[in-house]
Design an enzyme around this catalytic site. Structure first.
Site, PDB file in Angstrom:
ATOM      1  CG  ASP A 159       0.379   3.824   7.530  1.00 38.95           C
ATOM      2  OD1 ASP A 159       1.519   4.144   7.133  1.00 38.95           O
ATOM      3  OD2 ASP A 159      -0.346   3.008   6.921  1.00 38.95           O
ATOM      4  NE  ARG A 211       4.423   7.131   4.371  1.00 36.65           N
ATOM      5  CZ  ARG A 211       3.766   6.039   4.809  1.00 36.65           C
ATOM      6  NH1 ARG A 211       2.569   6.142   5.360  1.00 36.65           N
ATOM      7  NH2 ARG A 211       4.321   4.853   4.698  1.00 36.65           N
ATOM      8  CE  LYS A 235      -4.177   2.849   7.608  1.00 38.44           C
ATOM      9  NZ  LYS A 235      -3.136   2.520   6.623  1.00 38.44           N
ATOM     10  NE  ARG A 271      -8.044   5.810   4.422  1.00 36.35           N
ATOM     11  CZ  ARG A 271      -8.135   4.668   5.115  1.00 36.35           C
ATOM     12  NH1 ARG A 271      -9.233   4.388   5.790  1.00 36.35           N
ATOM     13  NH2 ARG A 271      -7.134   3.827   5.155  1.00 36.35           N
ATOM     14  CB  ALA A 296     -12.825   9.923  -0.597  1.00 37.64           C
ATOM     15  CD  GLU A 297      -6.443   9.814  -1.479  1.00 43.82           C
ATOM     16  OE1 GLU A 297      -6.072   9.599  -0.338  1.00 43.82           O
ATOM     17  OE2 GLU A 297      -6.117   9.099  -2.449  1.00 43.82           O
ATOM     18  CB  THR A 327       2.568  14.536  -2.434  1.00 42.02           C
ATOM     19  OG1 THR A 327       1.521  15.254  -3.061  1.00 42.02           O
ATOM     20  CG2 THR A 327       3.905  14.951  -3.047  1.00 42.02           C
ATOM     21  CE  LYS A 339      -1.465  17.905  -1.309  1.00 39.00           C
ATOM     22  NZ  LYS A 339      -2.198  18.402  -2.509  1.00 39.00           N
ATOM     23  N   GLY A 340      -3.158  13.895   4.217  1.00 41.44           N
ATOM     24  CA  GLY A 340      -4.171  13.387   5.157  1.00 41.44           C
ATOM     25  C   GLY A 340      -5.405  12.928   4.414  1.00 41.44           C
TER      26      GLY A 340
END
Ligand SMILES: Cc1cc2nc3c(=O)[nH]c(=O)nc-3n(C[C@H](O)[C@H](O)[C@H](O)COP(=O)(O)OP(=O)(O)OC[C@H]3O[C@@H](n4cnc5c(N)ncnc54)[C@H](O)[C@@H]3O)c2cc1C
Length: 306
Positions: A131, A183, A97, A287, A290-291, A225, A186-187
């Site tokens: 990323d 790559r 990152k 995160r 959260a998904e 995904t 979705k985010g």
């Protein structure tokens, strides 16, 4: 939706991050999504994945690093990871990152640090994936990636695009002209409706559009995904267009839909698992919650069980 935003908000709270890093019970619960704290723990996780026919991508967890010395520590860590991949013979590349390398301090610093890691990967015949983070850094991430790609080969450095961003289809067209390996995912960040589609259906539709554009480009891309509908759309498109299984790979996160990972690998598809490790797991872990806010209940049940 509210739960998702609340969890993403909590993912950015520094105080909670420090608390969570020190709190050992909580630490134990992250093991579903995080391979461990050290390179060696991640190596063991990757050996197990390789034994099931999957390749991997190391991710040393850290982001929004605010000191130059710490960014240099990240470069040393990745050099060591690349060396361990060679020494152990495991099948893995690395993901980085740019905020881990100092993007929020100075983009030039992030470029220099990323370049050092990409140069090491090039020397060892390995691959670095850059990323994609929050939309405030999308453009600068693409700009730095293009500088790296101008210097290093197609099979040395690639980038990530997020289908929730309105700009992504145009970015994919632009990046394919270089060309470069992408790559598509979705985010995972909280984004305003001006920059990202608020409606999940639009995110999914855009994912399929970008996936088709990528697959038909003849370059080797990563389709990241866990969504079975996205996977089916990919397989259908590849079969219809005569695109072989070896021309792309699916990618999934460590600990997520392991059943699907095994199934795709058994069916002969390339499957790469993103393997995060390290002490700074808090924002990544939040995160993942959260998904799928149902994961919070899974974690709570484990706490109650003791
Ligand atoms: C290899 C890889 C690399 C990634 N890199 C980036 C990146 O650089 N930048 C970025 O913004 N995002 C990245 N992501 C995250 C990505 O953007 C999504 O947030 C994440 O993959 C969830 O989207 P989905 O496609 O699985 O679809 P969703 O519609 O979110 O999920 C589909 C189904 O997958 C399962 N699932 C999804 N997530 C979870 C979870 N956390 N726990 C349990 N089940 C789950 C559920 O069954 C869900 O119904 C990456 C993802 C992968 C797989």
């Amino acid at each position: 939706m509210v739960a998702r935003s609340a969890l993403l908000y909590l993912s950015r709270q520094e105080g909670l991050k420090d608390f969570a890093t020190r709190f050992s019970l909580f630490k134990k619960l992250t093991t579903r999504f995080v391979a461990g704290e050290t390179i060696e723990e991640a190596v063991e996780a990757i050996r197990a994945l390789n034994a099931h026919g999957a390749t991997a991508s190391f991710d040393h967890l850290n982001e929004s690093v605010a000191s130059v010395a710490e960014t240099e520590g990240e470069v040393r860590e990745y050099r060591q990871v690349l060396a361990r991949i060679d020494e152990t013979g495991i099948e893995s590349n690395v993901s980085i990152k740019l905020t881990q390398f100092g993007l929020e301090i100075d983009p030039q610093l992030a470029y220099r640090n990323a370049r050092a890691v990409v140069a090491e990967a090039a020397r060892r015949g390995n691959f670095v994936r850059v990323d994609m983070e929050q939309s405030s850094v999308t453009q600068v991430t693409i700009d730095i990636f293009k500088r790296l790609r101008a210097e290093f080969g197609l099979d040395t450095v690639g980038i990530v695009l997020q289908s929730y961003l309105r700009r992504t289809y145009a970015d994919a067209q632009d990046i394919l002209k270089i060309p470069a390996r992408v790559r598509i995912c979705k985010g995972a960040y909280n984004e305003p409706p001006e920059v990202a589609f608020p409606d999940k259906q639009d995110v999914d539709d855009n994912y399929v559009r970008v996936m088709k554009l990528l697959l038909s480009s003849g370059v080797y891309h990563g389709i990241a995904t866990h969504d079975e509908r996205m996977i089916e759309a990919t397989i259908e498109h590849a079969e219809r267009e005569g695109i072989g299984q070896e021309a792309f790979e699916f990618q999934m996160l460590y600990g997520v839909r392991r059943d699907l990972q095994v199934k795709l690998a058994r069916e002969g598809y390339g499957l790469r698992v993103y393997v995060p490790y390290g002490r700074h797991w808090y924002p990544y872990f939040m995160r993942r919650l959260a998904e799928r806010p149902a994961n919070v209940w899974f974690i709570m049940k484990n706490i109650l069980k003791g």
